[in-house]
Design an enzyme around this catalytic site. Structure first.
Site, PDB file in Angstrom:
ATOM      1  N   ASN A 122       0.758  -1.299  -0.125  1.00 52.89           N
ATOM      2  CA  ASN A 122       0.168   0.050   0.077  1.00 52.89           C
ATOM      3  C   ASN A 122       0.788   1.314  -0.099  1.00 52.89           C
ATOM      4  OD1 ASN A 122      -2.373   1.597   0.234  1.00 52.89           O
ATOM      5  ND2 ASN A 122      -1.997   1.685   2.443  1.00 52.89           N
ATOM      6  N   ASP A 160      -2.883   0.600   7.890  1.00 56.07           N
ATOM      7  CA  ASP A 160      -1.775   1.728   7.675  1.00 56.07           C
ATOM      8  C   ASP A 160      -0.564   1.270   8.641  1.00 56.07           C
ATOM      9  OD1 ASP A 160      -3.085   3.006   5.604  1.00 56.07           O
ATOM     10  OD2 ASP A 160      -3.670   4.406   7.019  1.00 56.07           O
TER      11      ASP A 160
HETATM   12  C1  GRF Z   1      -2.624   8.858  -2.305  1.00 56.32           C
HETATM   13  O1  GRF Z   1      -2.415   9.919  -1.998  1.00 56.32           O
HETATM   14  C2  GRF Z   1      -2.367   7.610  -1.582  1.00 56.32           C
HETATM   15  O2  GRF Z   1      -1.292   7.767  -1.022  1.00 56.32           O
HETATM   16  C3  GRF Z   1      -3.211   7.444  -0.772  1.00 56.32           C
HETATM   17  O3  GRF Z   1      -4.471   7.529  -1.530  1.00 56.32           O
HETATM   18  C4  GRF Z   1      -4.076   8.716  -2.456  1.00 56.32           C
HETATM   19  C5  GRF Z   1      -4.636   8.163  -3.910  1.00 56.32           C
HETATM   20  O4  GRF Z   1      -4.262   8.839  -5.126  1.00 56.32           O
HETATM   21  N1  GRF Z   1      -3.555   5.890   0.105  1.00 56.32           N
HETATM   22  P1  GRF Z   1      -4.518   8.574  -6.535  1.00 56.32           P
HETATM   23  O5  GRF Z   1      -5.774   7.888  -6.898  1.00 56.32           O
HETATM   24  O6  GRF Z   1      -3.259   7.682  -6.798  1.00 56.32           O
HETATM   25  O7  GRF Z   1      -4.239   9.849  -7.388  1.00 56.32           O
END
Ligand code: GRF
Length: 202
Positions: A122, A160
């Site tokens: 993740n 997380d």
């Molecule tokens: C990112 O900031 C990621 O770290 C978090 O959700 C967001 C997803 O953004 N888990 P995207 O859809 O990849 O633009």
């Protein structure tokens, strides 16, 4: 054959690429970064599937336009375990060896996490263990942090909380808002995730 295994003459075999299913809920910019990185001939992974709990997720269109298989299953009125099982079946049927969560806004059931333990990554927009969950950028600004950033970690049952594989630090500007900081951290995310996923599967 085992990726990177050597045959008896000592020559490197053609690398079998890991097959990654990416789960998204929104824009999918991290998914796009992973996808474009996979176009490099020496990238050790390829995309097997992009799946979402939201049929309207923008990232699904990006993936489909690139010829990647996509799948959407809304979670509304479905048990978490049932929805996760549907996702799992599609991921397995797509031949995926690994799962990359990229803005997937669902808490995963323990059964799903267990099935992919050690093979699911993740990306999170903070320097873990700081600021788990949502509103990471506002939290960093409110705390007066001079350095924010992002983390790629293995997924375990706790939100997380799995082992961190790598992080990128991002300097906070004096006039940053949550939005401007989030946008800049995204640049770092887009560099970090493809590199760490590639290193992890290789
Ligand atoms: C990112 O900031 C990621 O770290 C978090 O959700 C967001 C997803 O953004 N888990 P995207 O859809 O990849 O633009």
């Amino acid at each position: 054959s085992r990726p990177g295994a050597r045959n008896p003459t000592g020559q490197q075999r053609t690398m079998a690429r890991a097959k990654v299913a990416i789960l998204i809920s929104g824009a999918g910019t991290n998914m796009a970064a992973l996808l474009y990185a996979a176009k490099a001939p020496d990238c050790p992974y390829e995309l097997a599937l992009v799946a979402s709990n939201d049929p309207a997720a923008e990232g699904l269109k990006i993936a489909a336009a690139e010829g990647i298989a996509t799948f959407a299953q809304p979670h509304k009125n479905l048990d978490r375990a049932v929805h996760d099982a549907m996702m799992h079946d599609r991921i397995v049927n797509a031949g995926a060896t690994h799962v990359a969560l990229a803005g997937y806004m669902r808490i995963l059931s323990e059964a799903f996490v267990q099935k992919w333990e050690g093979r699911m990554l993740n990306i999170h927009p903070s320097l873990l263990p700081k600021y788990k969950g949502l509103h990471t950028h506002q939290n960093a600004i409110d705390a007066g942090d001079k350095i924010a950033g992002c983390s790629v970690h293995l997924v375990t049952a706790e939100l997380d909380d799995g082992p961190v594989l790598a992080q990128t630090e991002v300097a906070v500007l004096p006039d940053d808002t949550a939005e401007t900081l989030a946008a800049r951290v995204k640049f770092a995310e887009h560099q970090l995730y493809p590199r760490v996923l590639a290193e992890y599967v290789a």
